[in-house]
Each structure stands twice: as C-alpha cells, then as structure tokens.
Write an enzyme that holds these catalytic residues in place. Structure first.
Site: not given
Length: 499
Positions: A81, A162, A186
């Site tokens: 990420k 996310s 997330s």
C-alpha cells in the site's frame, strides 16, 4: 494475458524446477499491469511500479542458483500500500499529490522483513486518499494521485478501502500477494469486496514503523492474498517484535513458531462459534450466502451458538470518529516530522496545500474531516484519553471478551460487509450500510480474518472470523478449513456492470 494464479509454495516449486524464474514472472506481471490496470479495464490499482523490479528479480534468480533460496518469499512479487515506506525509487504519498516526491530514506520494518525473506517489491498500490480520513463523503479507492480504483468483478462497483489497490491487485492477478494497512476495515473490507483473503492481525503483532497511521491503538499492517496458505506464509515473515514500535514488545513471545501449522482441514472440528446477528443487514443476497456458510461450518464440525451479541459499536460511530480526529493529525505530524524532505512539513501545511490545489486534490469531496481534526487538541489530551478508554470498554470488556466468555466461544462469525459492493459514486460518496463486522475487532485491536463465501449477482461476499488478542493462528486455521471445503473464490471477469 493468461497467467496462472499460483500460491507462494507453487511458485517456489516452479522457480526451483526452472519452469519459471522470478524475472519471467515479474515481466509477465508488469505487462499485465500495463494491459489491464493502466489500460483495458483500467483498474488503477497500481499507483507506481518499481523501476528496479526486474533488476532485483534477476539478482534473486542468480542468488537462488548459486546459494539457494534466502527465505520463503524468494523471488515472489509483492505489492504494498502507498502508505508504507520503501527506501527505493518509489514514493510514499498516502495517495495524495501533496506528498508527491516523498522518497523514504529507509524501508518500513514490514518491507525490510519482506526483502530479507527474498520478496521482490513490484509496486505500490493505490488507496483511499489519506486512509479515507480526509472527508466524511469520501469515495473508496479514490486518490488525487492515483484516480479511482475499480472492482475487477464488476467495474462500476466499489473496491472498498482504504487498501483498495492491494485488494484489487491480488484479485486481478497483478501480484502474488499484497500488504494492506487498517485502522477499521481497510484490510478486511477490500478483501471481502474483491473476493480474496485478508487478515487484520492483532495490534502489536506486526510493526507499524514506517507506515502512515490514523490511530495508534487500532493501526496495523496485514497480508491480503488469494489463499489462506499465502496469508499464513506472509505472517511467518512479517510478524515479530520491532524495537522501534513499542506495541510489538510481546510479539515474539505471542506469535507461534509457524502460522502454516494452523493449516488443517479439520481445524473447525470441536470449535464453538457465535453468530453476531447485529452485524447482519436485511440484504437478502448477503444473508443467504452467510446462512449457507453457517451450514457449512456445522458440517465441518463447528458448534454454532446463534445468536450472540458481540458489540454495540457502529461502523465509524461518533466515538471512533472522534478518536480518528485526534489520531490523524498526530500521525500525519509524526510521519512528516520523520520525512523532512516532504513538500508539506506538518498537518496545517497539508490542509493549506489542499486548499490551494483544490481543483486537483478535491474535485469531488472536500477536507472537512481534516478541518475538524485541526481544531482538536493533542493525542494525550484528557478528552482523547477518555475516548480511547471508552472505546476499549465497549469493544473489549463489554464487547468481544464478554461474548466469548459468556458463551464459551472460540471465535465470532458474521458477514464482513452488510451488502455486496455498492456502485462507485464520486458525487454522493460511498453508500455504506451500517452493518458488517470490521469495527468491533478493529477498535479492540483484535485479529479478524475474512474469507470468500460466495457471490451475489457476480459480486463477492466475505465471511469473517474474529476473536481475542493473539488468536490469529486459530482464525487462520478456521478460515483454511472453510476455504478447503468450499473453494468459493473464483477469478474476476471484469464485467462492465451488473447484468
């Protein structure tokens, strides 16, 4: 574009037999990223590819030939990420144009461990900008730097977030495994929405050093993969004590020697599982998939206690959002202080940058959550400490721990999400139902794993298992037994819309 969806162990066998090399695999994946991520279906899950990936893969191939594999991930392409530092030629921006040009001086601890085990860091993945914390009307998977990530099962549906890009990249076979980060949902929510396995570990099991966070009591890093076995393999690498993250002080003593030892097809036999009915919505498709999953768990030898009550905490409820307002400012200030070459030096400068570049940074939704956070006090203010204490009481003492003890449970199960992924809507924002089960284990800091359970109109639905602290291996075993019995996951078909 054909590329086998092999597990880590299968790729290691292919490398050892010279059927494949890491260089060959990385070349094919980079080409696939060009064909279906940057073009074609335009998934936009990858925010930046590693310009040195092929060189690293070639070096690892030579090392394997001369010295053997350095670890369980030798030559395996992994993506992380965009909130996770890598001390290389890739930026770390949290999806924001405000941090364009931010090159970390060193790897985050989780990246260091991955490289030490032989992984090839192939790319950084797109994400909900600033971990979905800039606005109350955000759109999951959208960032000013990377654009809108799309769900590979149905392209006009949300990837959730996310860790949106990490979930999509795994589902679309743009990598072997990915690393996500979570404060609430997330990891598990995009894993569920994209038909893969996601583990949010116990907070304190995996280092957060070098990772942009939101709220320290809930922040963690975890693996996302197409199989439970791959999640276990990655956990063997990334879990452990880091002297620079005090929360991980007990990680080495709490983690098992080998997470893969939990991969037993009969792991559910004799287990006692509670069904958290308050996490169910009225969505008939999701409910039908989960009811079928419960029947399967019974057939696999689990004793089902139905219903139990695990929580009164709603997703992103007022107390949790107040915690995030304190936390996001403190975390961004701490991160920027450790990265002095960033174009913004603190939270206030970030807010001002967004105002000055609103046309690029805020074309759909604004930064009212950031502005509310600006008005909050410091992380150690009395009110913040009060909120933290109350959240722990609700999630632990009067929540998960109470339910586990009262019903003598090994774990709690529920649908990961209240419904299948909703349509992407940048004008209105996400259409999130106030159901699903990410919040209780997130607020408690407890482990939570989601596993593909079925589909509704071609959209994935995930089943969750969560429990108390450091029961990660047990949950991995339960998820593996369910996975082996159902094989519910199937590859995405990149449909344009729901028929």
């Amino acid at each position: 574009m054909d590329l086998p969806e092999q597990s880590i162990n299968k790729w290691q066998e292919s490398f050892s037999s010279n059927e494949w090399t890491s260089s060959m695999l990385c070349k094919r994946l980079l080409r696939r990223i060009e064909q279906i991520d940057a073009a074609g279906p335009t998934l936009r899950s990858v925010i930046e590819v590693n310009p040195d990936a092929l060189q690293i893969a070639s070096s690892l191939d030579e090392e394997r030939s001369s010295q053997g594999a350095r670890g369980p991930l030798h030559g395996v392409p992994i993506v992380v990420k965009d909130s996770i530092d890598s001390g290389d030629r890739m930026m770390t921006t949290g999806g924001s144009l405000a941090l364009s040009g931010n090159y970390a001086e060193r790897d985050a601890e989780v990246v260091r461990r991955l490289r030490e085990a032989g992984a090839v860091l192939l790319a950084k993945t797109n994400m909900s900008e600033w971990g979905y914390m800039r606005s109350s009307r955000a759109c999951s998977g959208w960032s000013s730097r990377g654009g809108q990530t799309r769900n590979p099962y149905v392209l006009d549906r949300s990837p959730l977030g996310s860790s949106s890009g990490s979930g999509v990249a795994v589902a679309a076979n743009l990598c072997v495994v990915a690393i996500g980060a979570e404060v609430d949902g997330s990891i598990v929510r995009p894993a569920s929405a994209n038909g893969i396995v996601g583990l949010k570990p116990t907070v304190g099991l995996v280092s957060r050093c070098g990772v942009m966070g939101v709220a320290e009591p809930q922040d963690t890093v975890g693996p996302m993969a197409r199989s439970v076995a791959d999640v276990a393999t990655v956990m063997n690498v990334i879990a452990g004590t880091d002297s620079e993250d005090a929360a991980t002080a007990d990680a080495d003593t709490q983690r098992p020697v080998d997470y893969c030892a939990a991969l037993q097809s009969d792991a559910l036999r004799g287990s006692r599982l509670g069904v958290a009915r308050e996490c169910f919505s009225d969505h008939e498709g999701t409910r039908a998939v989960i009811e079928q999953a419960i029947d399967t768990l019974k057939q696999l030898g689990a004793e089902i206690v139905d219903p139990i009550h695990a929580t009164t905490l709603p997703f992103f409820g007022p107390l949790e959002l107040e915690l995030f307002q304190y936390g996001i400012k403190a975390n961004i200030n701490a991160y920027l202080a450790d990265h002095p070459n960033s174009r913004v030096r603190n939270f206030d400068e970030l807010v001002e940058f967004n105002r000055k570049h609103a046309a690029e940074v805020m074309p759909y939704f604004e930064q009212e959550f950031f502005e509310m956070a600006q008005r909050k006090g410091d992380w150690n203010d009395a009110r913040c400490m009060e909120v933290r204490s109350e959240l722990r009481r609700l999630s632990r003492t009067d929540g998960i721990d109470r339910a586990l003890a009262e019903h003598r449970l090994d774990a709690i199960i529920a649908p990961t999400e209240g419904s299948p992924p909703f349509a992407i809507d940048p004008v209105v924002g996400d259409h999130i139902l106030p159901f699903g089960c990410s919040t209780p284990p997130a607020v408690a800091g407890y482990p939570h794993i989601t596993i593909p359970a079925g589909f509704v109109h071609g959209l994935p639905v995930g089943l969750s298992f969560f429990s108390t602290a450091f029961e990660d291996a047990k949950l991995i075993g339960y998820a593996y037994a369910f996975e082996q019995a159902t094989h519910a996951r199937r590859s995405p078909e990149f449909l344009s819309t729901v028929s």
